[in-house]
Design a protein around this motif. Structure first.
Motif, short mmCIF file in Angstrom:
data_model
loop_
_atom_site.label_atom_id
_atom_site.label_comp_id
_atom_site.label_asym_id
_atom_site.label_seq_id
_atom_site.Cartn_x
_atom_site.Cartn_y
_atom_site.Cartn_z
N VAL A 169 0.84 -1.26 0.11
CA VAL A 169 -0.10 0.22 0.05
C VAL A 169 0.86 1.09 -0.12
CG1 VAL A 169 -1.69 1.38 1.31
CG2 VAL A 169 -1.97 -1.11 1.26
N THR A 170 2.01 1.16 0.78
CA THR A 170 2.79 2.55 0.99
C THR A 170 3.33 2.53 -0.32
OG1 THR A 170 3.42 2.02 3.27
CG2 THR A 170 5.05 3.55 1.93
N ALA B 9 1.15 4.03 -2.84
CA ALA B 9 0.53 5.44 -2.82
C ALA B 9 1.59 6.28 -3.28
CB ALA B 9 0.39 5.43 -1.02
N VAL C 291 0.84 10.04 -4.88
CA VAL C 291 1.23 11.49 -4.34
C VAL C 291 2.15 12.16 -5.15
CG1 VAL C 291 2.61 12.38 -2.28
CG2 VAL C 291 0.93 10.31 -2.00
#
Length: 274
Positions: free
Chosen positions: A83-84, A87, A91
């Motif tokens: 998930v990191t 993301a 971003v």
């Protein structure tokens, strides 16, 4: 903003433009949110910028892979690491590529004539086709990254890095001569047909071979897996590009975003197959 494409400059001229700072500024200033000022918007700068697009992808992918690796090493587990990693690109692009993917899905799914479909894509809201496409795309990315990080932080980080490069390499190919803009304005018009065809394909081959070399560091079939991942990511992106050109009459900024997400997702899926 710009009309037509300038004649192909040839490989040596394009390589010299690649070394120029305006091209790097253009690539990072338009494809990321990193604090890089775009000082030139002419077609020479756009050409050099699209040739530098994989370099921007390298930075985005490296940051995503590193973030996921750090999360994994801190004990979060493969899922949160994935998930990191997923993301970070969102971003670093303000979600514009994901937004473009959703808009293109709505435009293609509308079944309307080209002008109406382009108008739908410019609207700020997201329709059902866009929502479903975003949902499954992000799920696929996270699922693939989870499996890669489950095999180790190096495998996950390299997967995120190569997918980031593949995503931006697809943009270089989409900006090649012979692929027109669908509108006379916008980012799509600014970069449409700025890259000579032979230069675009030469860069694609070079990046694919580099990915295979990186994969070889993992041993076994790493070279084959990573080389195929980039190649098949480009195949998927080019299939979508062909569909968009036929449907909309050319490329737009949204189409470029959709191509990036398609290539990134396809790359990750190939890496986990088998």
């Amino acid at each position: 903003m710009y009309r037509g494409a300038r004649p192909a400059a040839g490989y040596p001229a394009a390589v010299s433009e690649l070394r120029g700072l305006p091209g790097i500024r253009f690539a990072f200033g338009t494809l990321t949110v990193l604090p890089v000022e775009v000082t030139r918007w002419d077609r020479d700068a756009a050409r050099a910028g699209m040739l530098c697009a994989p370099l921007a992808g390298l930075v985005v992918g490296a940051l995503a892979g590193a973030a996921g690796a750090v999360a994994l090493l801190l004990g979060t587990g493969p899922l949160l690491a994935a998930v990191t990693a997923a993301a970070v690109p969102a971003v670093l692009t303000r979600g514009l590529h994901l937004d473009g993917l959703a808009d293109v899905a709505d435009g293609l799914g509308s079944g309307r004539p080209a002008d109406d479909a382009l108008r739908i894509m410019k609207q700020s809201d997201i329709g059902p086709f866009g929502v479903v496409t975003l949902l499954f795309t992000l799920l696929a990315q996270i699922a693939a990254l989870t499996q890669l990080y489950g095999a180790g932080w190096a495998e996950g980080a390299l997967g995120a890095l190569v997918s980031g490069v593949s995503a931006r390499l697809a943009l270089t190919l989409a900006a090649r001569s012979g692929v027109p803009a669908a509108r006379p304005e916008g980012l799509g018009a600014a970069v449409a047909e700025v890259v000579p065809v032979r230069t675009a394909w030469a860069l694609a081959v070079l990046v694919t071979l580099a990915a295979a070399g990186v994969g070889a560091l993992l041993g076994g079939y790493g070279a084959l897996r990573y080389g195929l991942a980039v190649a098949l990511a480009l195949v998927a992106a080019l299939a979508l590009l062909r569909r968009c050109v036929r449907r909309f009459g050319g490329v737009t900024g949204d189409v470029f975003g959709a191509l990036a997400e398609t290539a990134a997702t396809a790359c990750l899926l190939v890496l986990v197959v088998g």
